[in-house]
Structures are given as structure tokens and as C-alpha cells.
Scaffold this motif. Structure first.
Motif, PDB file in Angstrom:
ATOM      1  N   TRP A 121       0.868  -1.059   0.031  1.00 39.75           N
ATOM      2  CA  TRP A 121       0.170   0.090   0.059  1.00 39.75           C
ATOM      3  C   TRP A 121       0.960   1.365  -0.041  1.00 39.75           C
ATOM      4  O   TRP A 121       0.723   2.254  -0.630  1.00 39.75           O
ATOM      5  CB  TRP A 121      -0.980  -0.070   1.190  1.00 39.75           C
ATOM      6  N   LEU A 122       1.954   1.256   0.773  1.00 34.58           N
ATOM      7  CA  LEU A 122       2.715   2.459   0.768  1.00 34.58           C
ATOM      8  C   LEU A 122       3.422   2.537  -0.490  1.00 34.58           C
ATOM      9  O   LEU A 122       3.673   3.879  -0.733  1.00 34.58           O
ATOM     10  CB  LEU A 122       3.723   2.205   1.979  1.00 34.58           C
ATOM     11  N   ARG A 123       3.888   1.434  -1.091  1.00 36.51           N
ATOM     12  CA  ARG A 123       4.452   1.792  -2.494  1.00 36.51           C
ATOM     13  C   ARG A 123       3.482   2.816  -3.524  1.00 36.51           C
ATOM     14  O   ARG A 123       3.909   3.363  -4.292  1.00 36.51           O
ATOM     15  CB  ARG A 123       4.912   0.472  -3.251  1.00 36.51           C
ATOM     16  N   LEU A 124       2.265   2.352  -3.104  1.00 40.78           N
ATOM     17  CA  LEU A 124       1.299   3.097  -4.285  1.00 40.78           C
ATOM     18  C   LEU A 124       0.860   4.502  -3.761  1.00 40.78           C
ATOM     19  O   LEU A 124       0.324   5.146  -4.527  1.00 40.78           O
ATOM     20  CB  LEU A 124      -0.236   2.192  -4.138  1.00 40.78           C
ATOM     21  N   HIS A 125       1.273   4.778  -2.438  1.00 41.21           N
ATOM     22  CA  HIS A 125       0.716   5.914  -1.822  1.00 41.21           C
ATOM     23  C   HIS A 125       2.113   6.499  -1.239  1.00 41.21           C
ATOM     24  O   HIS A 125       2.243   6.709   0.229  1.00 41.21           O
ATOM     25  CB  HIS A 125      -0.077   6.019  -0.709  1.00 41.21           C
ATOM     26  N   PRO A 126       3.128   7.015  -1.986  1.00 40.73           N
ATOM     27  CA  PRO A 126       4.516   7.272  -1.173  1.00 40.73           C
ATOM     28  C   PRO A 126       4.502   8.711  -0.395  1.00 40.73           C
ATOM     29  O   PRO A 126       5.282   8.878   0.309  1.00 40.73           O
ATOM     30  CB  PRO A 126       5.349   7.745  -2.504  1.00 40.73           C
ATOM     31  N   GLY A 127       3.441   9.516  -0.531  1.00 39.33           N
ATOM     32  CA  GLY A 127       3.205  10.547   0.162  1.00 39.33           C
ATOM     33  C   GLY A 127       2.933  10.452   1.589  1.00 39.33           C
ATOM     34  O   GLY A 127       2.993  11.278   2.361  1.00 39.33           O
ATOM     35  N   ILE A 128       2.505   9.236   1.873  1.00 35.43           N
ATOM     36  CA  ILE A 128       1.939   8.846   3.350  1.00 35.43           C
ATOM     37  C   ILE A 128       3.190   8.844   4.165  1.00 35.43           C
ATOM     38  O   ILE A 128       4.193   8.045   3.867  1.00 35.43           O
ATOM     39  CB  ILE A 128       0.919   7.620   3.440  1.00 35.43           C
ATOM     40  N   ARG A 129       3.228   9.331   5.644  1.00 34.92           N
ATOM     41  CA  ARG A 129       4.313   9.180   6.408  1.00 34.92           C
ATOM     42  C   ARG A 129       3.742   8.008   7.309  1.00 34.92           C
ATOM     43  O   ARG A 129       2.807   7.795   7.642  1.00 34.92           O
ATOM     44  CB  ARG A 129       4.543  10.544   7.402  1.00 34.92           C
ATOM     45  N   TYR A 130       4.828   7.260   7.464  1.00 29.97           N
ATOM     46  CA  TYR A 130       4.575   5.854   8.097  1.00 29.97           C
ATOM     47  C   TYR A 130       5.333   6.200   9.670  1.00 29.97           C
ATOM     48  O   TYR A 130       6.590   6.489   9.954  1.00 29.97           O
ATOM     49  CB  TYR A 130       5.629   4.593   7.605  1.00 29.97           C
ATOM     50  N   GLU A 131       4.328   6.213  10.588  1.00 26.06           N
ATOM     51  CA  GLU A 131       4.559   6.407  12.117  1.00 26.06           C
ATOM     52  C   GLU A 131       5.435   5.342  12.718  1.00 26.06           C
ATOM     53  O   GLU A 131       4.991   4.211  12.661  1.00 26.06           O
ATOM     54  CB  GLU A 131       3.493   6.842  12.701  1.00 26.06           C
ATOM     55  N   THR A 132       6.573   5.613  13.262  1.00 26.95           N
ATOM     56  CA  THR A 132       7.574   4.718  13.538  1.00 26.95           C
ATOM     57  C   THR A 132       7.546   4.375  15.291  1.00 26.95           C
ATOM     58  O   THR A 132       7.850   3.646  15.699  1.00 26.95           O
ATOM     59  CB  THR A 132       9.013   4.322  13.130  1.00 26.95           C
TER      60      THR A 132
END
Length: 133
Positions: A121-132
Motif C-alpha cells: 500500500w505504501l508503494r502506491l501512496h508514497p506521500g504517506i508518512r509511516y509512524e514508527t
């Protein structure tokens, strides 16, 4: 966006009125990321939960929410993990419950599948920030 303490407020707390203002601001999709970032910078879990409470329900494919809110991501993983364990038991594979090896395999498989879904999903939506955190 910076969140500052008001005069007379105890360290690590802000007045309830400010929490309500932040909560109202967080309803605006155009500033919610700034609110999330500011709360993450503060590192105050109680304030974050007050301003951005964890949702009570979500869809199992709400990948954006899983990416931006670690609490929801962990809760979804736990839901999937429990379901996978129940399905393993219901399949007649475990007569006396799961062995520690079986449990570890089910957990690893569930984690791998969930992370693969998030990565795709992240590959398709590169603008989303992933909270770690």
C-alpha cells in the motif's frame, strides 16, 4: 506547528480548553498531519490520546490509518494475530492448544502478511508518512 505550555500549567500538561481546541483542529484534514507531528515531538502519550483518541473501529484494509497511527496498527496486528490463532485451533491442528513453536509460526506468518500488505500500500501512496514511534 508548536504547542507551548501556558503560564501556570504544570509541566507535561496543558489546560483542557487547549486540548479541546487541538481536538477541533485535528478534525480538519488539512492540518491533522501538523497536529500529529507536533504531538509526536512532545512525546506525551496522554496528550496524544486526549487530542487524537484511538478509534473504536476501523476497516481491516484502512492502511492509511495503520501507517499514520501506530496504536491502530498494533491493535490491528493483535486482532489479526488472535484471529489467526483461533483459525489454527479451529482447523483441528492443535489438540491441546498451540505449542510455543506453532504459536511463533502463526505470529510470524501474521506479522509478515500484515507488513507485506502495508508495504504494498505504501508503494502506491508514497506521500504517506509511516509512524514508527
Amino acid at each position: 506547528m508548536r504547542i507551548a505550555m501556558s503560564e501556570g500549567a504544570e509541566p507535561g500538561s496543558i489546560p483542557a480548553e487547549y486540548v479541546e481546541i487541538l481536538r477541533a483542529m485535528a478534525m480538519d484534514p488539512s492540518v491533522i498531519e501538523q497536529i500529529r507531528d507536533a504531538l509526536a515531538d512532545l512525546g506525551d502519550a496522554h496528550l496524544r490520546n486526549a487530542v487524537l483518541p484511538i478509534p473504536e473501529r476501523w476497516r481491516s484494509d484502512d492502511y492509511e490509518l495503520f501507517c499514520v497511527d501506530r496504536r491502530v496498527r498494533l491493535a490491528e496486528y493483535e486482532r489479526r494475530r488472535a484471529l489467526a490463532i483461533d483459525e489454527w485451533d479451529a482447523g483441528g491442528r492443535a489438540i491441546d492448544g498451540l505449542t510455543s513453536n506453532e504459536l511463533s509460526r502463526v505470529e510470524d506468518w501474521t506479522r509478515t502478511q500484515f507488513l507485506a500488505e502495508l508495504s504494498a500500500w505504501l508503494r502506491l501512496h508514497p506521500g504517506i508518512r509511516y509512524e514508527t514511534d
